[in-house]
Design a protein around this motif. Structure first.
Motif, PDB file in Angstrom:
ATOM      1  N   GLU A  37      67.671  -7.565  20.430  1.00 32.69           N
ATOM      2  CA  GLU A  37      68.481  -8.607  19.796  1.00 32.69           C
ATOM      3  C   GLU A  37      68.198  -8.697  18.303  1.00 32.69           C
ATOM      4  O   GLU A  37      69.113  -8.880  17.495  1.00 32.69           O
ATOM      5  CB  GLU A  37      68.236  -9.954  20.469  1.00 32.69           C
ATOM      6  CG  GLU A  37      68.856 -10.047  21.847  1.00 32.69           C
ATOM      7  CD  GLU A  37      68.506 -11.331  22.568  1.00 32.69           C
ATOM      8  OE1 GLU A  37      67.630 -12.077  22.095  1.00 32.69           O
ATOM      9  OE2 GLU A  37      69.112 -11.591  23.620  1.00 32.69           O
ATOM     10  N   ALA A  38      66.931  -8.548  17.906  1.00 38.42           N
ATOM     11  CA  ALA A  38      66.578  -8.575  16.482  1.00 38.42           C
ATOM     12  C   ALA A  38      67.217  -7.385  15.753  1.00 38.42           C
ATOM     13  O   ALA A  38      67.748  -7.530  14.649  1.00 38.42           O
ATOM     14  CB  ALA A  38      65.066  -8.556  16.308  1.00 38.42           C
ATOM     15  N   ASP A  39      67.183  -6.214  16.396  1.00 36.87           N
ATOM     16  CA  ASP A  39      67.792  -5.020  15.801  1.00 36.87           C
ATOM     17  C   ASP A  39      69.304  -5.192  15.691  1.00 36.87           C
ATOM     18  O   ASP A  39      69.907  -4.824  14.673  1.00 36.87           O
ATOM     19  CB  ASP A  39      67.446  -3.803  16.650  1.00 36.87           C
ATOM     20  CG  ASP A  39      67.728  -2.500  15.930  1.00 36.87           C
ATOM     21  OD1 ASP A  39      67.587  -2.463  14.699  1.00 36.87           O
ATOM     22  OD2 ASP A  39      68.069  -1.505  16.618  1.00 36.87           O
ATOM     23  N   ALA A  40      69.928  -5.734  16.712  1.00 40.50           N
ATOM     24  CA  ALA A  40      71.372  -5.962  16.681  1.00 40.50           C
ATOM     25  C   ALA A  40      71.744  -6.937  15.568  1.00 40.50           C
ATOM     26  O   ALA A  40      72.745  -6.756  14.869  1.00 40.50           O
ATOM     27  CB  ALA A  40      71.856  -6.484  18.035  1.00 40.50           C
ATOM     28  N   LYS A  41      70.924  -7.960  15.349  1.00 44.50           N
ATOM     29  CA  LYS A  41      71.182  -8.920  14.271  1.00 44.50           C
ATOM     30  C   LYS A  41      71.054  -8.245  12.909  1.00 44.50           C
ATOM     31  O   LYS A  41      71.857  -8.472  12.020  1.00 44.50           O
ATOM     32  CB  LYS A  41      70.227 -10.109  14.366  1.00 44.50           C
ATOM     33  CG  LYS A  41      70.382 -11.078  13.208  1.00 44.50           C
ATOM     34  CD  LYS A  41      70.059 -12.472  13.574  1.00 44.50           C
ATOM     35  CE  LYS A  41      70.177 -13.474  12.460  1.00 44.50           C
ATOM     36  NZ  LYS A  41      71.111 -13.228  11.402  1.00 44.50           N
TER      37      LYS A  41
END
Length: 98
Positions: A37-41
């Motif tokens: 999720e952090a990478d997607a953000k």
């Protein structure tokens, strides 16, 4: 009833984690999901930043494109014929003295 498969119950999360990967699979998946999720953000933010830059450059070049079009329309060429041949001119030859 014949022909019907027996009704299955959905395993509870605690049971799923123990059945499919052991007791440490839950925390491992949670860490993976958090990182994903952090990478997607980060990717989403980067794409938005890039889109903003593209919009800004499009606006900057849009104005200059209109100016170039206006200035190009004012250009006049001799008698209206255009050639790709070089203009004729007398050129001294290096071999003229021999």
């Amino acid at each position: 009833m014949p022909g019907r498969s027996p009704r299955r119950s959905t395993p509870q999360p605690a049971t799923c984690r123990t059945c499919w990967g052991g007791s440490d699979s839950g925390p491992a998946f949670d860490a993976y999901a958090t990182a994903w999720e952090a990478d997607a953000k980060t990717l989403t933010d980067a794409l938005h930043e890039l889109a903003d830059k593209i919009r800004a450059s499009k606006g900057a070049y849009g104005g200059s494109d209109g100016l170039v079009s206006t200035q190009a329309a004012r250009v006049r060429v001799g008698d209206g014929t255009v050639s790709t041949m070089p203009a004729y001119a007398e050129r001294p030859s290096a071999l003229a003295s021999y």
